[in-house]
Write a protein that holds these residues in place. Sequence first.
Motif, mmCIF file in Angstrom:
data_model
loop_
_atom_site.group_PDB
_atom_site.id
_atom_site.type_symbol
_atom_site.label_atom_id
_atom_site.label_comp_id
_atom_site.label_asym_id
_atom_site.label_seq_id
_atom_site.Cartn_x
_atom_site.Cartn_y
_atom_site.Cartn_z
ATOM 1 N N THR A 35 -22.858 50.918 14.774
ATOM 2 C CA THR A 35 -22.685 51.813 13.625
ATOM 3 C C THR A 35 -21.586 51.299 12.708
ATOM 4 O O THR A 35 -21.584 51.583 11.506
ATOM 5 N N LEU A 36 -20.640 50.542 13.278
ATOM 6 C CA LEU A 36 -19.569 49.949 12.461
ATOM 7 C C LEU A 36 -20.033 48.661 11.800
ATOM 8 O O LEU A 36 -19.755 48.414 10.630
ATOM 9 N N LYS A 37 -20.748 47.822 12.589
ATOM 10 C CA LYS A 37 -21.204 46.531 12.066
ATOM 11 C C LYS A 37 -22.663 46.338 12.460
ATOM 12 O O LYS A 37 -22.973 45.736 13.503
ATOM 13 N N LYS A 88 -11.210 48.103 15.217
ATOM 14 C CA LYS A 88 -11.933 49.190 15.877
ATOM 15 C C LYS A 88 -13.179 48.646 16.577
ATOM 16 O O LYS A 88 -13.470 49.017 17.724
ATOM 17 N N TYR A 89 -13.888 47.744 15.884
ATOM 18 C CA TYR A 89 -15.085 47.125 16.465
ATOM 19 C C TYR A 89 -14.720 46.359 17.731
ATOM 20 O O TYR A 89 -15.385 46.494 18.770
ATOM 21 N N GLU A 115 -9.095 47.764 4.978
ATOM 22 C CA GLU A 115 -10.249 48.452 5.576
ATOM 23 C C GLU A 115 -10.998 47.517 6.532
ATOM 24 O O GLU A 115 -11.409 47.933 7.612
ATOM 25 N N LEU A 166 -11.520 47.966 10.436
ATOM 26 C CA LEU A 166 -12.885 47.966 10.987
ATOM 27 C C LEU A 166 -13.017 46.921 12.089
ATOM 28 O O LEU A 166 -13.581 47.193 13.157
ATOM 29 N N ASP A 195 -22.178 52.444 19.338
ATOM 30 C CA ASP A 195 -21.071 52.815 18.448
ATOM 31 C C ASP A 195 -20.585 51.597 17.660
ATOM 32 O O ASP A 195 -20.268 51.702 16.467
#
Length: 254
Positions: A174-176, A145-146, A138, A142, A171
């Motif tokens: 929102t992930l990190k 994607k980041y 995961e 992540l 955006d």
Amino acid sequence: DEKYAAIIALADSQFESGDYPSAKTSYSDALTLKAEEQYPKTQIAKIDELLAEQQRQAEEAARLAAEKKALDEKYAAIIILADSQLESGDYPSAKTSYSDALALKAEEQYPKTQIAKIDELLAEQQQQADEAARLAAEKKALDEKYAAIITLADSQFGSKDYTSAKTSYSDALTLKAEEQYPKTQIAKIDELLAEQQRQAEEAARLAAEKKALDEKYAAIITLADSQFGSKDYTSAKTSYSDALALKAEEQYPK
């Protein structure tokens, strides 16, 4: 005869009580009195068989006792090893050792109990390993994607598409949410957008002023031309002068 009978009676008593060596001695004493008698010989033969059987049983018991002692010592040594392996957290080796102990003494409960504990510990380890692998996968997804969103945002920022860049940096947050870089970039973009807005408003103000000036100048020229056409030169000159007051660089009024 009486002495022989007494010795035979003693020998029979000793034989009945299982004291075979004494009985054999007594039967032998009887034979010294009456060597031709068969009964003492028969009893001595029986005693020799019984003593031989006793010897065989004693040797067998000694052999079994030695085997049991060796088995007990081997079992104990394996259990000590298994306990040590379990204590040090080497569960697979400990399980193998407890299984080896069970192969020696299948009826023992202790190795079975320890193997059951190890199975639980190994299952827990596997569960933790699976969970760690899941979390790592995961995190990797992540991170990738980041990184992809940041690359896109940097590209948009580089091409001065600040609105899209701000969306992309948001955006990424929102992930990190703890990352500082997107926050810094958003702050820069907000400053740039604010400057763009100020410049746009200033340009709009100047354009509006120019439009109003152009319209006012055109209206005065139209009036002056009309006055000039009607030969009202004094008024026309005043109007052309008013036009020059608005646009001193214009040649036409001059």
